[in-house]
Design a protein around this motif. Structure first.
Motif, short mmCIF file in Angstrom:
data_model
loop_
_atom_site.label_atom_id
_atom_site.label_comp_id
_atom_site.label_asym_id
_atom_site.label_seq_id
_atom_site.Cartn_x
_atom_site.Cartn_y
_atom_site.Cartn_z
N ARG A 115 44.52 -30.38 -47.42
CA ARG A 115 45.16 -31.62 -47.01
C ARG A 115 45.49 -32.48 -48.22
O ARG A 115 46.52 -33.17 -48.26
CB ARG A 115 44.24 -32.41 -46.07
N GLY A 149 46.27 -35.64 -37.71
CA GLY A 149 45.76 -34.47 -37.00
C GLY A 149 45.37 -33.35 -37.95
O GLY A 149 44.36 -32.67 -37.75
N LEU A 150 46.16 -33.18 -39.01
CA LEU A 150 45.87 -32.14 -39.99
C LEU A 150 44.52 -32.38 -40.66
O LEU A 150 43.77 -31.43 -40.94
CB LEU A 150 46.98 -32.12 -41.04
N ARG A 152 41.95 -33.61 -39.37
CA ARG A 152 40.85 -33.37 -38.44
C ARG A 152 40.81 -31.92 -37.93
O ARG A 152 39.96 -31.57 -37.11
CB ARG A 152 40.96 -34.33 -37.26
N ASN A 153 41.72 -31.10 -38.42
CA ASN A 153 41.79 -29.71 -37.97
C ASN A 153 40.76 -28.89 -38.74
O ASN A 153 40.95 -28.54 -39.90
CB ASN A 153 43.20 -29.16 -38.21
N LYS A 154 39.67 -28.57 -38.09
CA LYS A 154 38.57 -27.86 -38.74
C LYS A 154 38.77 -26.34 -38.71
O LYS A 154 37.92 -25.60 -39.23
CB LYS A 154 37.25 -28.21 -38.08
N TYR A 155 39.86 -25.87 -38.12
CA TYR A 155 40.06 -24.43 -37.99
C TYR A 155 40.91 -23.85 -39.11
O TYR A 155 41.05 -22.62 -39.21
CB TYR A 155 40.72 -24.12 -36.63
N ARG A 156 41.48 -24.71 -39.94
CA ARG A 156 42.27 -24.21 -41.07
C ARG A 156 41.34 -23.71 -42.17
O ARG A 156 40.32 -24.34 -42.47
CB ARG A 156 43.19 -25.30 -41.63
#
Length: 377
Positions: A115, A149-150, A152-156
């Motif tokens: 990020r 949103g990016l 908070r995206n823990k799947y990346r």
């Protein structure tokens, strides 16, 4: 005297009648965007205008300018590939660029861009839009929502880790490696850089910018003045007091480097010939030797770059990486910032309070230290 001697044509000086260019959407009152504009401006003010315009060179640091140029070129290529306008850019183009970049895989780590990297590229887009007089598409609400949103995206899967701190043990390992170098000049310079960077908690750019007249050897401490730093970009008085009594203090190392190099003025840390036998010729160009672009209020680099013979921040970064590798410290986890984070962590281990540590490193907010401080053993 003729009228032409008193007045310049409208095309000589830039016309910036509005902050937001025509065609920009929004419900703002046009009268609030307008500035008073002379019909004609006298030729007598042209030199004054050039003098003021040249100051835009220092609006951002040289390193930031380089990063922004590189990042915006990536965005520019993406837009050209898809027939989009990069400047000014549609917010939807920026969102599409984010979508493309967030899926990009780094060859070195096999991970997606972090990020922080994406934020840096958006900052470049914003900078170039504002410089050109356009409203930045990065401030569009949907762009902001996408980035929120990016984050908070823990799947990346991202290669996002901090550089490990260099503390006393690691510093001794680096010094041992440096002491094995066959050339006295290189040994003296590199030890001074490593020990000064660690004890003072300097950023690599700050180390590279230190001048000989910024250094004072007092009775029991080394005093280093910083005319400018990342947290002091307005030239306020700032200095670091580095006690000679601290473990692995930089006092003797810096003094030895100055004595052996015989440097009297200019940049403290100089380039050395490939065989390590002599210091390279030193030259710094006159900052006033620059061509002004009056239309964009930006200065251009001098035709002949006379800056040579001294180290840059990237040189120090590569040097520390090299010694970490030779010392058996993984260069993947150690770098120039490891000296600064190591300074904070070591002072914390030495039971120094937050105010003492902040005075050493130049941090202005105690909350910033929480990123560096590690639990004590």
């Amino acid at each position: 005297m003729s009228k032409s001697a008193h007045h310049t044509p409208n095309s000589v000086l830039p016309s910036h009648s509005t902050i937001v260019p025509s065609g920009t959407s929004g419900n703002r009152n046009t009268s609030e965007q307008s500035f008073f504009e002379e019909t004609q401006l006298p030729l007598s003010i042209l030199d004054d205008y050039k003098s003021a315009a040249s100051e835009t060179e220092y609006e951002i640091s040289e390193n930031t300018r380089r990063v922004y140029t590189s990042s915006f070129s990536i965005f520019n290529r993406y837009c050209l590939e898809h027939g989009l306008s990069p400047l000014p850019a549609d917010p939807r183009s920026v969102i599409s660029f984010i979508g493309h970049q967030k899926e990009s895989i780094q060859q070195s780590s096999g991970a997606q861009l972090s990020r922080q990297t994406l934020t840096s590229r958006l900052a470049a887009i914003r900078y170039h839009h504002i410089k050109a007089g356009f409203h930045s598409p990065t401030e569009h609400p949907l762009v902001i929502r996408v980035m929120r949103g990016l984050s908070r995206n823990k799947y990346r899967k991202v290669a996002d880790y901090d550089q490990q701190p260099i503390m006393y043990d690691e510093l001794e390992m680096l010094i041992d490696v440096i002491n094995q170098h066959p050339q006295p000049l290189t040994r003296a310079r590199d030890k001074a850089i490593i020990q000064l960077g660690f004890q003072g908690g300097f950023r690599r750019s700050e180390l590279a910018d230190i001048q000989v007249n910024h250094v004072s050897f007092l009775r029991n401490k080394l005093k280093v003045r910083l005319p400018y730093s990342k947290s002091n970009q307005q030239g306020q008085r700032e200095w670091k007091d580095l006690p000679q009594t601290e473990t692995l203090a930089a006092f003797d190392a810096v003094k030895e480097w100055i004595e052996i190099s015989k440097i009297k003025q200019g940049h403290l840390f100089r380039s050395i010939s490939r065989d390590g036998s002599q210091i390279r010729p030193y030259s710094v160009s006159d900052a006033t030797n620059r061509k002004i672009n009056l239309t964009s209020m930006q200065t251009k680099e001098p035709r002949l770059n006379k800056n040579s013979g001294f180290l840059r921040g990237d040189d120090i970064y590569q040097m520390i990486k090299k010694y970490c590798l030779r010392a058996g410290l993984s260069p993947e986890f150690y770098g120039a910032h490891s000296l600064r984070s190591g300074c904070v962590t070591q002072l914390h281990e030495n039971d120094k309070d937050h105010l003492y540590i902040m005075a050493r490193t130049g941090h202005t907010d105690p909350r910033s230290l929480r990123h560096y401080l590690k639990p004590k053993d």
